[in-house]
Design a protein around this motif. Structure first.
Motif, PDB file in Angstrom:
ATOM      1  N   UNK A 386       1.232  -1.291   0.219  1.00 36.10           N
ATOM      2  CA  UNK A 386       0.066  -0.195   0.334  1.00 36.10           C
ATOM      3  C   UNK A 386       0.768   1.069  -0.152  1.00 36.10           C
ATOM      4  N   UNK A 387       0.569   2.546  -1.006  1.00 34.04           N
ATOM      5  CA  UNK A 387       1.338   3.694  -1.033  1.00 34.04           C
ATOM      6  C   UNK A 387       0.227   4.553   0.248  1.00 34.04           C
ATOM      7  N   UNK A 388       0.907   4.849   1.222  1.00 34.57           N
ATOM      8  CA  UNK A 388      -0.378   5.950   1.865  1.00 34.57           C
ATOM      9  C   UNK A 388      -0.653   7.195   1.371  1.00 34.57           C
ATOM     10  N   UNK A 389       0.545   7.821   0.594  1.00 31.46           N
ATOM     11  CA  UNK A 389       0.260   8.894   0.461  1.00 31.46           C
ATOM     12  C   UNK A 389      -0.647   8.620  -0.841  1.00 31.46           C
ATOM     13  N   UNK A 390      -0.284   7.568  -1.738  1.00 33.45           N
ATOM     14  CA  UNK A 390      -1.701   7.669  -2.663  1.00 33.45           C
ATOM     15  C   UNK A 390      -3.096   7.316  -2.194  1.00 33.45           C
ATOM     16  N   UNK A 391      -2.972   6.507  -1.516  1.00 37.17           N
ATOM     17  CA  UNK A 391      -4.313   6.520  -0.848  1.00 37.17           C
ATOM     18  C   UNK A 391      -5.101   7.948   0.393  1.00 37.17           C
ATOM     19  N   UNK A 392      -4.120   8.832   0.526  1.00 43.62           N
ATOM     20  CA  UNK A 392      -4.141   9.449   1.129  1.00 43.62           C
ATOM     21  C   UNK A 392      -4.727  10.661   0.254  1.00 43.62           C
ATOM     22  N   UNK A 393      -4.306  10.358  -0.887  1.00 45.67           N
ATOM     23  CA  UNK A 393      -4.941  11.210  -1.896  1.00 45.67           C
ATOM     24  C   UNK A 393      -6.204  11.394  -2.450  1.00 45.67           C
ATOM     25  N   UNK A 394      -6.535   9.961  -2.529  1.00 43.25           N
ATOM     26  CA  UNK A 394      -8.015   9.458  -2.976  1.00 43.25           C
ATOM     27  C   UNK A 394      -8.642   9.276  -2.560  1.00 43.25           C
ATOM     28  N   UNK A 395      -8.424  10.002  -0.972  1.00 40.58           N
ATOM     29  CA  UNK A 395      -9.832   9.396   0.209  1.00 40.58           C
ATOM     30  C   UNK A 395      -9.752  10.584   0.511  1.00 40.58           C
ATOM     31  N   UNK A 396      -8.550  11.334   0.627  1.00 35.47           N
ATOM     32  CA  UNK A 396      -9.184  13.058   0.622  1.00 35.47           C
ATOM     33  C   UNK A 396     -10.176  13.605  -0.684  1.00 35.47           C
ATOM     34  N   UNK A 397      -9.952  13.098  -2.332  1.00 37.87           N
ATOM     35  CA  UNK A 397     -11.337  12.724  -2.535  1.00 37.87           C
ATOM     36  C   UNK A 397     -12.127  12.647  -2.644  1.00 37.87           C
ATOM     37  N   UNK A 398     -11.766  11.384  -1.656  1.00 38.12           N
ATOM     38  CA  UNK A 398     -14.002  10.909  -1.205  1.00 38.12           C
ATOM     39  C   UNK A 398     -14.877  11.963  -0.224  1.00 38.12           C
ATOM     40  N   UNK A 399     -13.457  12.739   0.649  1.00 37.35           N
ATOM     41  CA  UNK A 399     -14.268  13.544   1.321  1.00 37.35           C
ATOM     42  C   UNK A 399     -14.405  14.978   1.220  1.00 37.35           C
ATOM     43  N   UNK A 400     -14.036  15.085   0.241  1.00 41.48           N
ATOM     44  CA  UNK A 400     -13.903  16.582  -0.840  1.00 41.48           C
ATOM     45  C   UNK A 400     -15.960  16.204  -1.451  1.00 41.48           C
TER      46      UNK A 400
END
Ligand code: GLR
Ligand code: MG
Length: 429
Positions: A386-400
């Motif tokens: 798992x790439x945590x930075x990529x996960x964080x970015x795609x999750x940010x999109x979901x949050x937004x």
């Protein structure tokens, strides 16, 4: 070794998706997935992935709460836990998923789709703890690589103007020449040698012409056409007559087991499905009526990798072929599919995968097709990181997101381009 689950993390993400057309409409610019992580007392983390629409998240949250304190090795226990999680009847009664593209919607299937993400995460953690690949936990691989087919779609060059979206350089594919060009690019990039065209988009004559063009461009290569149940029995039989000499199989030409049985009775072209048989309860009628010759398993629907093996055993018993279906997914699910596919004897058809359409992933390294195949990973667990930075970015999109993209709705996406569009009544042709 302490295999006790001490933490479970659920991360919904939105993943870029191109404007791929199907009979319901068009893919939205971003599609939801759920990433599951289970962590053991020893700090071993396993990852899984499943559908990410709201109704799956609603079940995954209470499910996750019940896992702490259990063992990652207790895979059978996941089904007991699932039974404890109540499904809101409004989520299933009279409901279909993406206009029926995923088959029936039942409480059990919803639970199994959620279980699958956790089962894969537990298998990954268990494999990492034991130093064994997931395929070994499933009894061992019977092949070193798994074949995938090119999943061709009619598509626009871009999402409608004004819609926030990622772009790509694939260009439009709206006629036979566009479909053949897309297929060529798939073979150049990934080495695929079999091709599936998503149909149900244009009148059957146009799709027959596209498959004919593929047959001319790639003589002797396995071809499939999948209109997602958009045709009547008569239309299905006509297409089967016109393309019978070049089709490996026809996928879900008509909707539901009775219609599929009628088509099967009238043609020698094998029928495949990921729509009329997506639960164990649907097998008996379909198999006894000879409605389908190939089941395209989606390990998410069926409740994970071990249930997929059970499905394969039932299919083998009845002389029905088995292969794998795919919905927009990331590398975790592709790795999971590859592990289970590696363990299934008699996998005679290349598996489907949307993965080449996904420019984004949550892994440190993308999985790479070579000669249309994926090597079966032998590293512990799934063999992916798992790439945590990529996960964080795609999750940010979901949050937004304000909620419009959190549930896949291909008809809604089509309305942006064609106001007033509703998913066509079936049979469409
Ligand atoms: O084989 C299938 O039916 C699918 O892959 C279902 C998908 O939802 C497909 O229709 C899509 O992505 O538009
Ligand atoms: Mg299909």
């Amino acid at each position: 070794m302490n295999l006790t689950i001490t933490d479970v993390r659920l991360t919904p993400v939105l993943v870029a998706d191109p404007p791929l057309l199907n009979t319901q409409g068009v893919h939205q610019p971003y599609t939801p997935r759920l990433i599951v992580e289970v962590e053991t007392a020893d700090g071993v983390v396993g990852v899984g992935e499943t559908y990410g629409d709201t109704k799956y998240l609603e079940l995954a949250r209470p499910f996750a709460e019940r896992l702490r304190g259990r063992q990652v090795s207790d895979l059978n226990g996941l089904f007991t836990v699932a039974d404890e999680v109540a499904v809101d009847a409004a989520r299933v009664l009279g409901q279909t998923d993406v206009g029926g593209l995923r088959g029936v919607q039942t409480a059990d299937k919803l639970r199994l789709s959620v279980v699958s993400g956790f089962e894969v995460a537990c298998l990954d953690a268990l494999g990492r703890a034991l130093g064994l690949p997931v395929h070994a936990l499933l009894g061992g691989k019977v092949r070193d690589s798994v074949e995938y087919s090119a999943y061709l779609f009619y598509r626009w060059a871009a999402h409608p103007a004004g819609v926030p979206a990622e772009t790509d350089d694939w260009g439009a594919a709206l006629d036979p020449a566009g479909v053949v060009a897309q297929a060529r690019r798939f073979t150049e990039r990934h080495g695929f040698t079999s091709f599936k065209l998503k149909g149900g988009v244009f009148p059957p004559e146009e799709e027959i012409a596209a498959v004919r063009a593929l047959a001319e461009a790639f003589p002797g290569h396995p071809l499939r056409l999948d209109p997602n149940g958009a045709w009547s029995v008569a239309t299905s039989l006509k297409v089967a007559r016109e393309l019978g000499d070049v089709l490996e199989y026809l996928e879900d030409p008509a909707l539901g087991t009775p219609a599929m049985a009628e088509v099967a009775a009238g043609t020698g072209v094998p029928l495949a499905t990921n729509m009329c048989v997506t639960t164990f309860g649907e097998i008996e009628e379909a198999f006894t009526r000879g409605a389908v010759q190939v089941i395209l398993s989606d390990h998410h629907y069926w409740g994970g990798l071990r249930n997929t093996r059970q499905l394969a055993a039932v299919c083998r018993t009845f002389g029905v072929g088995v292969s794998m279906h795919s919905n927009t997914h990331l590398g975790i699910s592709l790795a999971a599919m590859t592990h289970v596919a590696a363990t299934v004897p008699g996998l005679h058809h290349a598996c489907d995968s949307h993965y080449p359409w996904q420019s984004e992933d949550v892994l440190t390294e993308r999985l790479v097709f070579e000669g249309g195949r994926l090597a079966v990973p032998d590293a512990p667990g799934l063999g992916v990181e798992l790439d945590r930075e990529r996960l964080r970015r795609l999750h940010r999109r979901w949050l937004d997101d304000d909620g419009t993209l959190r549930d896949r709705d291909d008809a809604a996406a089509m309305r942006v381009a064609e106001p007033g569009w509703t998913a066509p009544a079936v049979p469409r042709w």
